[in-house]
Write a protein that holds these residues in place. Structure first.
Motif, PDB file in Angstrom:
ATOM      1  N   ALA A 172       0.854  -1.288   0.157  1.00 42.71           N
ATOM      2  CA  ALA A 172      -0.002  -0.063  -0.023  1.00 42.71           C
ATOM      3  C   ALA A 172       0.714   1.229   0.008  1.00 42.71           C
ATOM      4  CB  ALA A 172      -0.924   0.090   1.267  1.00 42.71           C
ATOM      5  N   THR A 173       0.297   2.245  -0.625  1.00 43.22           N
ATOM      6  CA  THR A 173       1.235   3.661  -0.516  1.00 43.22           C
ATOM      7  C   THR A 173       0.533   4.196   0.552  1.00 43.22           C
ATOM      8  OG1 THR A 173       1.344   3.837  -2.990  1.00 43.22           O
ATOM      9  CG2 THR A 173       1.138   5.761  -1.668  1.00 43.22           C
ATOM     10  N   ARG A 174       1.347   4.626   1.574  1.00 47.34           N
ATOM     11  CA  ARG A 174       1.203   5.142   2.819  1.00 47.34           C
ATOM     12  C   ARG A 174       0.873   6.892   2.805  1.00 47.34           C
ATOM     13  NH1 ARG A 174       5.876   2.536   6.063  1.00 47.34           N
ATOM     14  NH2 ARG A 174       6.682   3.538   4.359  1.00 47.34           N
ATOM     15  N   LEU A 175      -0.100   7.110   3.171  1.00 45.18           N
ATOM     16  CA  LEU A 175      -0.139   8.729   3.174  1.00 45.18           C
ATOM     17  C   LEU A 175      -0.785   9.273   4.405  1.00 45.18           C
ATOM     18  CD1 LEU A 175      -1.059  10.718   0.055  1.00 45.18           C
ATOM     19  CD2 LEU A 175      -2.124  11.412   2.184  1.00 45.18           C
ATOM     20  N   ALA A 176       0.078  10.443   4.942  1.00 46.67           N
ATOM     21  CA  ALA A 176      -0.445  10.858   6.027  1.00 46.67           C
ATOM     22  C   ALA A 176      -0.620  12.267   5.913  1.00 46.67           C
ATOM     23  CB  ALA A 176       0.753  10.606   7.342  1.00 46.67           C
ATOM     24  N   ILE A 177      -1.937  12.817   6.583  1.00 46.77           N
ATOM     25  CA  ILE A 177      -2.462  14.136   6.442  1.00 46.77           C
ATOM     26  C   ILE A 177      -2.449  14.665   7.868  1.00 46.77           C
ATOM     27  CG2 ILE A 177      -4.162  15.613   5.840  1.00 46.77           C
ATOM     28  CD1 ILE A 177      -4.874  13.327   3.742  1.00 46.77           C
ATOM     29  N   VAL A 178      -1.836  15.672   8.137  1.00 46.63           N
ATOM     30  CA  VAL A 178      -1.907  16.544   9.366  1.00 46.63           C
ATOM     31  C   VAL A 178      -3.068  17.766   9.230  1.00 46.63           C
ATOM     32  CG1 VAL A 178      -0.749  17.691  11.171  1.00 46.63           C
ATOM     33  CG2 VAL A 178       0.400  15.999   9.964  1.00 46.63           C
ATOM     34  N   GLY A 179      -4.198  17.650  10.143  1.00 49.58           N
ATOM     35  CA  GLY A 179      -4.929  18.528  10.074  1.00 49.58           C
ATOM     36  C   GLY A 179      -6.433  18.136   9.468  1.00 49.58           C
ATOM     37  N   ALA A 180      -7.244  17.974  10.362  1.00 48.06           N
ATOM     38  CA  ALA A 180      -8.542  17.316   9.940  1.00 48.06           C
ATOM     39  C   ALA A 180      -9.688  18.384   9.804  1.00 48.06           C
ATOM     40  CB  ALA A 180      -8.858  16.417  10.734  1.00 48.06           C
TER      41      ALA A 180
END
Length: 440
Positions: A172-180
């Protein structure tokens, strides 16, 4: 371009920033003053093309065709009675009413246009906001931000390359987003739409895999919106497999992920920072009264408290409204597209009133509700105003239609009620005939 003597003697209104509010304002003033030779109207922006900022997450995933939905300032200016200058403001000399514009360089650092000055009689700051990394180590080096079309396109190219580099279909390509906030939430959903589209177009890799961590320092996602909207959005994201990490404070960004305050590592191949906003630092250097995130403190007329020749609209404007109950604290106008739209209308009216020696009007913010678009999967939000008492929760197709109507209002404001519908129709046709996402 030669300047006539008549133009030299006309009052000069300069708008810095061609975002949602700035472009609507300069279009209105161009029609009312520029075309009638009552004033010279100039827009200054460091980019050549306007994209409605709430749609940048769709540019970042390749879902939006910027050739159709983008507005080329130079061409738009020629049709709507104003002038456009490409460049970045380096400083403002308020005593002499001059803007200092930095030289324009090409990608190799060679000078295209020399540094220059622009005189003004009335100045409007509409420069919007940028992401606030709060001084977190490593963010500027390792994270993508979605403050401009260029940044969004750079992320989109990296995303496509990341998928292409996966030789193992199970990886899987792992993506992290900070700020919801709205950007982080909408991007999370749009990315899953991209995965489905890529799988349909890729004959060798029928199934792309994406792992998303949505990280929020507070106790819930969409902290600026009503809790019911946040709960509905959380449910939809969880159905898509998004891992929501609340009460998670990021302390450092590295090349392979984030470290949080509890000492845990959140691994990622791609990282996006969408937490918080601030105004560009140069605004604090020109002597205007600003708050902690560099927003300019303004009067009810949208003039800055420091300089009566300067108006401020959009995200860079700090203005408070009187509460309905006198015992409550003043209401701060949020940095949202609907606020910028309303400010543009009031600023246009006040600038025209000044030219006609009429009284200025005060800005009153009207909250018409909040909508969050979760790609094609769902749209949730609330409506407020005269149609309903208090607020009304909506979701599904009705919410989607209302969400799109906000953008359609913006298109009509900048293109007019004759050309605007044709632009909207062209955009709809483009979505039918072109690939679901940009593949190049």
């Amino acid at each position: 371009m030669q300047t006539s003597k008549k133009q030299e003697t006309m009052p000069h209104v300069v708008i810095v920033g061609g975002g949602a509010g700035g472009l609507e304002l300069v279009t209105s003033l161009g029609r009312k003053l520029g075309r009638k030779s009552k004033a010279k109207i100039t827009l200054i922006d460091k980019h050549r093309v306007h994209i409605w900022k709430p749609l940048l997450h769709e540019v970042a995933t390749g879902s939006l065709d910027t050739e159709i939905d983008g507005v080329v300032y130079q061409a738009h200016a020629a049709k709507h009675g104003y002038q456009f200058q490409l460049g970045s403001v380096g400083a403002i000399d308020r005593d002499n009413k001059q803007l200092k514009i930095d030289a324009i360089l090409d990608e190799n650092g060679s000078k295209i246009v020399d540094a220059r000055t622009v005189d003004y009689d009335t100045l409007v700051l509409a420069i919007g906001s940028i992401s606030n990394d709060f001084g977190t180590p490593g963010v500027s080096e390792h994270c993508y931000m979605l403050d401009s079309k260029q940044q969004a396109q750079r992320f989109q190219q990296t995303l496509i390359n990341q998928f292409l580099s996966k030789n193992d279909n199970s990886a899987a390509t792992r993506l992290a987003i900070v700020g919801a906030g709205a950007t982080g939430v909408e991007l999370s959903a749009e990315l899953h739409h991209v995965v489905e589209a890529l799988s349909a177009y890729d004959r060798d890799k029928r199934q792309q895999h994406l792992s998303i961590d949505l990280i929020e320092a507070g106790p819930r996602i969409l902290p600026a919106l009503p809790e019911r909207i946040a709960d509905a959005a959380s449910g939809e994201l969880e159905k898509l497999g998004v891992s929501i990490r609340t009460n998670t404070m990021i302390t450092q960004a590295k090349s392979d992920g984030f470290n949080d305050a509890n000492g845990q590592k959140i691994e990622a191949d791609l990282m996006v920072w969408a937490a918080g906003v601030k105004v560009q630092s140069w605004v604090a250097d020109i002597g205007l009264e600003v708050n902690r995130i560099n927003q300019v403190e303004c009067l009810a007329t949208l003039k800055s408290k420091t300089d009566e020749s300067i108006y401020v609209i959009g995200d860079c404007c700090a203005i408070e409204m009187a509460p309905k109950n006198n015992s409550e604290a003043p209401i701060k106008v949020p940095p949202r597209a609907q606020a910028a739209h309303q400010m543009a209308s009031v600023a246009a009216k006040n600038i025209v009133n000044e030219f006609n020696n009429r009284a200025l009007v005060n800005f009153t913010y009207k909250d018409y509700g909040s909508l969050v678009n979760l790609s094609r999967f769902s749209t949730v939000g609330s409506l407020m105003g005269n149609l309903v008492k208090g607020s009304m929760f909506i979701e599904g197709k009705i919410a989607r239609i209302m969400y799109l109507s906000l953008y359609r209002m913006h298109q009509l404001a900048i293109h007019g009620y004759i050309k605007g519908p044709f632009i909207i129709a062209l955009s709809r046709i483009s979505k039918i005939i072109r690939p679901k996402i940009k593949l190049h």
